[in-house]
Design a protein around this motif. Structure first.
Motif, PDB file in Angstrom:
ATOM      1  N   PRO A  39      48.172  52.080  45.181  1.00 13.63           N
ATOM      2  CA  PRO A  39      47.054  51.604  46.143  1.00 13.63           C
ATOM      3  C   PRO A  39      47.791  49.739  45.635  1.00 13.63           C
ATOM      4  O   PRO A  39      48.025  49.530  44.543  1.00 13.63           O
ATOM      5  N   PRO A  40      46.584  48.347  46.447  1.00 12.71           N
ATOM      6  CA  PRO A  40      47.174  47.261  46.319  1.00 12.71           C
ATOM      7  C   PRO A  40      46.678  47.033  45.288  1.00 12.71           C
ATOM      8  O   PRO A  40      45.217  47.421  44.902  1.00 12.71           O
ATOM      9  N   ARG A  41      46.869  46.117  44.570  1.00 11.04           N
ATOM     10  CA  ARG A  41      46.234  45.778  42.682  1.00 11.04           C
ATOM     11  C   ARG A  41      45.478  44.706  43.288  1.00 11.04           C
ATOM     12  O   ARG A  41      45.038  43.860  44.200  1.00 11.04           O
ATOM     13  N   ILE A  42      43.757  44.751  42.728  1.00 10.16           N
ATOM     14  CA  ILE A  42      42.748  44.452  42.973  1.00 10.16           C
ATOM     15  C   ILE A  42      43.240  42.716  42.521  1.00 10.16           C
ATOM     16  O   ILE A  42      43.285  42.958  41.206  1.00 10.16           O
ATOM     17  N   GLN A  43      43.068  41.825  43.141  1.00  4.26           N
ATOM     18  CA  GLN A  43      43.027  41.127  42.714  1.00  4.26           C
ATOM     19  C   GLN A  43      41.488  40.096  41.565  1.00  4.26           C
ATOM     20  O   GLN A  43      39.981  40.923  41.903  1.00  4.26           O
ATOM     21  N   PRO A  44      41.968  38.882  41.181  1.00  2.00           N
ATOM     22  CA  PRO A  44      40.811  39.503  39.623  1.00  2.00           C
ATOM     23  C   PRO A  44      39.671  38.689  40.281  1.00  2.00           C
ATOM     24  O   PRO A  44      40.192  38.028  41.033  1.00  2.00           O
ATOM     25  N   LYS A  45      38.733  38.370  39.532  1.00  2.00           N
ATOM     26  CA  LYS A  45      37.439  37.540  39.728  1.00  2.00           C
ATOM     27  C   LYS A  45      37.775  36.192  39.359  1.00  2.00           C
ATOM     28  O   LYS A  45      36.805  35.004  40.620  1.00  2.00           O
ATOM     29  N   ASN A  46      38.916  35.652  38.627  1.00  2.00           N
ATOM     30  CA  ASN A  46      39.153  33.910  38.669  1.00  2.00           C
ATOM     31  C   ASN A  46      40.377  33.900  38.513  1.00  2.00           C
ATOM     32  O   ASN A  46      41.658  35.001  38.014  1.00  2.00           O
ATOM     33  N   PHE A  47      41.118  32.822  38.963  1.00  3.42           N
ATOM     34  CA  PHE A  47      42.532  32.452  39.809  1.00  3.42           C
ATOM     35  C   PHE A  47      42.587  31.885  39.096  1.00  3.42           C
ATOM     36  O   PHE A  47      41.850  30.972  37.958  1.00  3.42           O
ATOM     37  N   ILE A  48      43.744  32.024  38.007  1.00  7.49           N
ATOM     38  CA  ILE A  48      44.644  30.726  37.711  1.00  7.49           C
ATOM     39  C   ILE A  48      45.928  30.236  38.289  1.00  7.49           C
ATOM     40  O   ILE A  48      46.346  31.153  38.819  1.00  7.49           O
ATOM     41  N   LEU A  49      45.590  28.835  39.073  1.00 10.92           N
ATOM     42  CA  LEU A  49      46.401  28.991  39.742  1.00 10.92           C
ATOM     43  C   LEU A  49      46.732  27.975  39.091  1.00 10.92           C
ATOM     44  O   LEU A  49      46.679  26.577  38.328  1.00 10.92           O
ATOM     45  N   SER A  50      48.547  27.429  39.617  1.00 11.18           N
ATOM     46  CA  SER A  50      49.023  25.799  38.865  1.00 11.18           C
ATOM     47  C   SER A  50      48.903  24.952  40.738  1.00 11.18           C
ATOM     48  O   SER A  50      49.615  25.389  41.658  1.00 11.18           O
ATOM     49  N   LEU A  51      48.826  23.538  40.213  1.00 10.94           N
ATOM     50  CA  LEU A  51      49.132  22.479  41.008  1.00 10.94           C
ATOM     51  C   LEU A  51      49.934  21.529  40.978  1.00 10.94           C
ATOM     52  O   LEU A  51      50.150  21.330  40.273  1.00 10.94           O
TER      53      LEU A  51
END
Length: 150
Positions: free
Chosen positions: A2-14
């Motif tokens: 099954p597809p990986r469940i996304q976490p509750k908090n995202f770490i993003l690079s701007l």
């Protein structure tokens, strides 16, 4: 699998020019909230300082100066377009009201796209360095397709 469940908090690079800002957001945050954080980073005093050692740079820095912004209307956030899982070189504007989990995945880069004086979007300008030293080719030692001298 099954597809990986996304976490509750995202770490993003701007990303823009040679600048990368890492930030964390709840997956339910809106693009507008990310844009407000990007504005704060773009107005930071760190960007106002000139390069402390300009002689150490091997290229002209004037083209890599991050434009100054004064409001959220001076730029947009975009993601890199992909076709069949590969980058296309095109950027798709992110709608301000969209939630992060609906438009990006954890660790996805978000690109800052500035506007000109007329309010039109400028092309994304970003320098992405090589990830590993093996990917970096020193232009001084690079011989091209010819056989190296022995």
């Amino acid at each position: 699998m099954p597809p990986r469940i996304q976490p509750k908090n995202f770490i993003l690079s701007l990303k823009t020019h040679k600048l990368t800002v890492f930030a964390t957001f709840p997956s339910s945050a809106t693009v507008q909230e990310v844009k407000a954080e990007a504005l704060s980073a773009l107005q930071s005093s760190v960007l106002q300082n000139s390069e402390p050692h300009p002689e150490a740079m091997d290229e002209d820095n004037s083209e890599w100066v991050v434009p100054r912004v004064s409001s959220l209307d001076d730029f947009e956030l975009a993601r890199m377009g992909k076709a069949q899982g590969r980058p296309t070189g095109q950027y798709e504007k992110l709608e301000p009201g969209a939630t992060l989990k609906s438009v990006v995945a954890n660790w996805d880069p978000i690109f800052i796209q500035f506007k000109n004086a007329d309010g039109e979007l400028l092309p994304v300008k970003v320098s992405i360095p090589p990830i590993s030293p093996e990917d970096y080719e020193d232009p001084i030692t690079q011989k091209g397709k010819r056989k190296a001298d022995e």
